[in-house]
Design a protein around this motif. Sequence first.
Motif, mmCIF file in Angstrom:
data_model
loop_
_atom_site.group_PDB
_atom_site.id
_atom_site.type_symbol
_atom_site.label_atom_id
_atom_site.label_comp_id
_atom_site.label_asym_id
_atom_site.label_seq_id
_atom_site.Cartn_x
_atom_site.Cartn_y
_atom_site.Cartn_z
ATOM 1 N N PRO A 143 11.632 1.999 3.725
ATOM 2 C CA PRO A 143 12.104 0.989 2.769
ATOM 3 C C PRO A 143 11.069 0.597 1.719
ATOM 4 N N GLY A 144 9.775 0.595 2.091
ATOM 5 C CA GLY A 144 8.750 0.219 1.119
ATOM 6 C C GLY A 144 8.727 1.152 -0.072
ATOM 7 N N ILE A 145 8.811 2.448 0.198
ATOM 8 C CA ILE A 145 8.813 3.435 -0.884
ATOM 9 C C ILE A 145 10.154 3.429 -1.602
ATOM 10 N N LYS A 155 0.841 -1.196 0.000
ATOM 11 C CA LYS A 155 0.000 0.000 0.000
ATOM 12 C C LYS A 155 0.874 1.244 0.000
ATOM 13 N N MET A 156 1.992 1.181 0.751
ATOM 14 C CA MET A 156 2.927 2.302 0.751
ATOM 15 C C MET A 156 3.514 2.496 -0.639
ATOM 16 N N LYS A 157 3.776 1.384 -1.334
ATOM 17 C CA LYS A 157 4.335 1.477 -2.679
ATOM 18 C C LYS A 157 3.337 2.126 -3.636
ATOM 19 N N SER A 158 2.074 1.721 -3.499
ATOM 20 C CA SER A 158 1.066 2.254 -4.425
ATOM 21 C C SER A 158 0.854 3.745 -4.208
ATOM 22 N N LEU A 159 1.121 4.220 -2.975
ATOM 23 C CA LEU A 159 0.989 5.648 -2.712
ATOM 24 C C LEU A 159 1.946 6.452 -3.584
ATOM 25 N N LEU A 160 3.082 5.861 -3.898
ATOM 26 C CA LEU A 160 4.083 6.559 -4.706
ATOM 27 C C LEU A 160 3.523 6.934 -6.071
ATOM 28 N N GLU A 161 2.629 6.106 -6.588
ATOM 29 C CA GLU A 161 2.054 6.371 -7.899
ATOM 30 C C GLU A 161 1.241 7.665 -7.903
ATOM 31 N N GLY A 184 0.988 13.125 1.495
ATOM 32 C CA GLY A 184 1.867 13.542 2.591
ATOM 33 C C GLY A 184 1.250 13.254 3.944
ATOM 34 N N ALA A 185 -0.063 13.516 4.070
ATOM 35 C CA ALA A 185 -0.749 13.249 5.333
ATOM 36 C C ALA A 185 -0.777 11.746 5.627
ATOM 37 N N ALA A 186 -1.043 10.943 4.588
ATOM 38 C CA ALA A 186 -1.139 9.490 4.777
ATOM 39 C C ALA A 186 0.202 8.885 5.175
ATOM 40 N N ILE A 187 1.256 9.252 4.466
ATOM 41 C CA ILE A 187 2.585 8.700 4.770
ATOM 42 C C ILE A 187 3.035 9.115 6.164
ATOM 43 N N THR A 188 2.809 10.396 6.510
ATOM 44 C CA THR A 188 3.230 10.879 7.833
ATOM 45 C C THR A 188 2.425 10.218 8.940
ATOM 46 N N ALA A 189 1.149 9.946 8.685
ATOM 47 C CA ALA A 189 0.339 9.249 9.678
ATOM 48 C C ALA A 189 0.883 7.854 9.947
ATOM 49 N N VAL A 190 1.467 7.238 8.918
ATOM 50 C CA VAL A 190 2.027 5.890 9.081
ATOM 51 C C VAL A 190 3.382 5.927 9.770
ATOM 52 N N ILE A 191 4.278 6.782 9.285
ATOM 53 C CA ILE A 191 5.632 6.796 9.865
ATOM 54 C C ILE A 191 5.737 7.745 11.051
ATOM 55 N N GLN A 192 4.655 8.535 11.306
ATOM 56 C CA GLN A 192 4.541 9.380 12.492
ATOM 57 C C GLN A 192 5.706 10.350 12.663
ATOM 58 N N SER A 193 6.124 10.933 11.577
ATOM 59 C CA SER A 193 7.179 11.941 11.650
ATOM 60 C C SER A 193 7.138 12.790 10.397
#
Length: 547
Positions: free
Chosen positions: A340-342, A35-41, A54-63
Motif C-alpha cells: 500500500p505504501g508504494i 521510506k518505501m515511497k521514496s524508494l519509488l523515486e 528490488g533487493a530492498a523492497i523484497t527484504a521488507v515484504i519478504q517475498s
Amino acid sequence: MDNLSIILGFAGGLGMFIYGMQIMAQGLENAAGNKMKSLLEALTKNKLMGVLLGAAITAVIQSSSATTVMVVGFVNAGIMNLQQAMGVIMGANVGTTITGWLVSSVEWAEFLSPAKIAPVAVICGVILMISGKRRSSKEIANIIIGFGLLFIGITTMSSAVEPLQSSPVFREVFVKLGSNPFLGVFAGFAITAIIQSSSASVGILQSLAAAGLVPFSAALYIIMGQNIGTCVTAILSSIGAKKNAKTAAIMHLLFNVLGTVILGSITIAYFWILQPEAGNGQITQTQISVIHTVFNIATTVMLFPLSNWIIKLAKKIGRIDEAAVEVSDVQLDDRMLETPGIALQSTVNEVVRLGYIVKGAMAVSKRVLFTQKSEDIEYLKNEEKTADKLTAGITEYLIKINTKQIGEKEHQEVAHMLQIISDMERVSDYTENISEFAENMREKNIKFSEIGGTQLKEMLEVCADSYTYALEAYENQDRDKALKVIEEETRADDLEVSLRNQHIKRLAKNQCETQAGIVFLDALVCLERISDHARNIAEEVLQQIEE
C-alpha cells in the motif's frame, strides 16, 4: 507417531510460519512508510539502482513473488519500463534470501533459539500491542509477534518431521532427488508454485534439514527449482494485463531459468565428476541460507551484463513491443496494492499527471474565447472527458487503498487526494464551460469590446496562475506556493467584483453588445470558481504539511 499426526503437525507449523512471515512483513512495510515511497523515486535511475531497489523492497515484504507481481503492475500501469523492471527483478531474487537467514540464525546465534526467544517475542509483542497507543508502537508489535510466530512455525515443522529420520522411504525420496537433478529441480518448482512463496518453500527445506533428512545435492537442486517456481505467481498475475506487463513476467522466468541452467550445469558437473561423494552429506539450515544467497547473487552478477539481451528475448517470445499508454488510461494497477505504501505514492504521481492535464486545458482556455478556433474548442471537450475518466479511476483506486492495512496518516493522505482530484476535475469542468462559451460566440459571431477583452485576459491570467501554483504546491509539497495560491485567489475575488461592476456600467451606457456582455459575466463566474478550487487544493496541501 502416525502419518496423520506428522502431516497435521507439519501443516500447522507451515501455516504459522507463513502467517508469522506475513505479519512481520506487513509491520515492516507499514513502519517503513514514507521510506518505501521514496524508494519509488529510484525507479527513474539506472538498472543498478533497480537491483538495489528490488533487493530492498523484497527484504521488507519478504517475498520475491510479491515484488515481481508489483513490477508487473508497474509495467502494466506504464510507471516502469522494461529496463527498470529488469533491474528490480534481479534484485528481488537477492532480497528474498533474508527469510532463510532469519530461520538459520538458530544455528549460528544460539541466543536466538526458538525455544528461548519465540515465546518471549510473542508475549512482548502482544503486551506492546495492547499497551501501545501510537501507530509506530503497534507496527513494532506486529514485527515482533511475526518474528516469534515465524520461529514457532519453523520449530513446529522441524519437530513434526523428526520421526521421519528413521523412515527409509522418506530418506530414499531425498536420495533420489539428490541423484536426479531434474527430479530435485521439479520438486522445488512444484512446492514453490503451489504455495506461491519461495521464502516459505526455503523455510520448509530448512525445517527438513534441521531434522537431518536432506542431502547436500538434493538441497541444491531443490533451491534451483524454487527459484523457477517463484515465477509462477508473476505469470499468473500477468494474465489479463497489457502485453508489456506479460513481457516483464517472461523476463522474470527467463532470468531464473537461465541462472538455473548455467549454475545447475556447474553443480551437476561437480557432484557427478569431481566430488561424487560430496552430495551425500547432510546439509544444515545455515548452509542452505549460504547456498540460497550465493546462488541468487551469482545469478544476478552473471546475468546483469546480459540483461538487455534477456529483455529482447522476452519481447521476441511474447511477440510484442512496449505498448504506448493512452493518456486517458489510469496508470495504476491492483497488483501494487500488495504494498500500500508504494501504491499510495503511485497514486500521488497519477494525481499530479491529472493536474498537468487540467493545466494544459487552462492554457488553452486563456485563448479560446478570443481565437474561437474549432480545434481548441474540441481539445477542451476531449480533455474534460479525459479528466473525468482519470478522476473516476483514481477515486476507485484510492478507495481500494483505504481498505488495506494502512496507518492513520495514510488514511488522511487518501482523504486529501480524494478532495484534490475532485477540485481538479471541477476546474476541468469549468474549462469545458469556457469552450462552450467560445463555441457559442463563434456561431453567433460575438466579439468582446476592446476593454472587455483586456479585462477578461487579466482575469484569465490571475486564475491560471492560481491553479498553476496550486498544482506545484501539491507536487512539491511547497508551503510557499500554497500560500501564494491564497493570495492569488483573494486577488481573483476582488478582481471579479471590480470587473463585474465596471462591465455593468458599460452595459448601462451601451458601450458593449448585450450578448457579449452575458458571455463576459458567465466567464467571470467560471474563472472565479476555478480560483476557488485552486485555493481548496492549496488548503489541502497546507493541512498535509502540518500533519
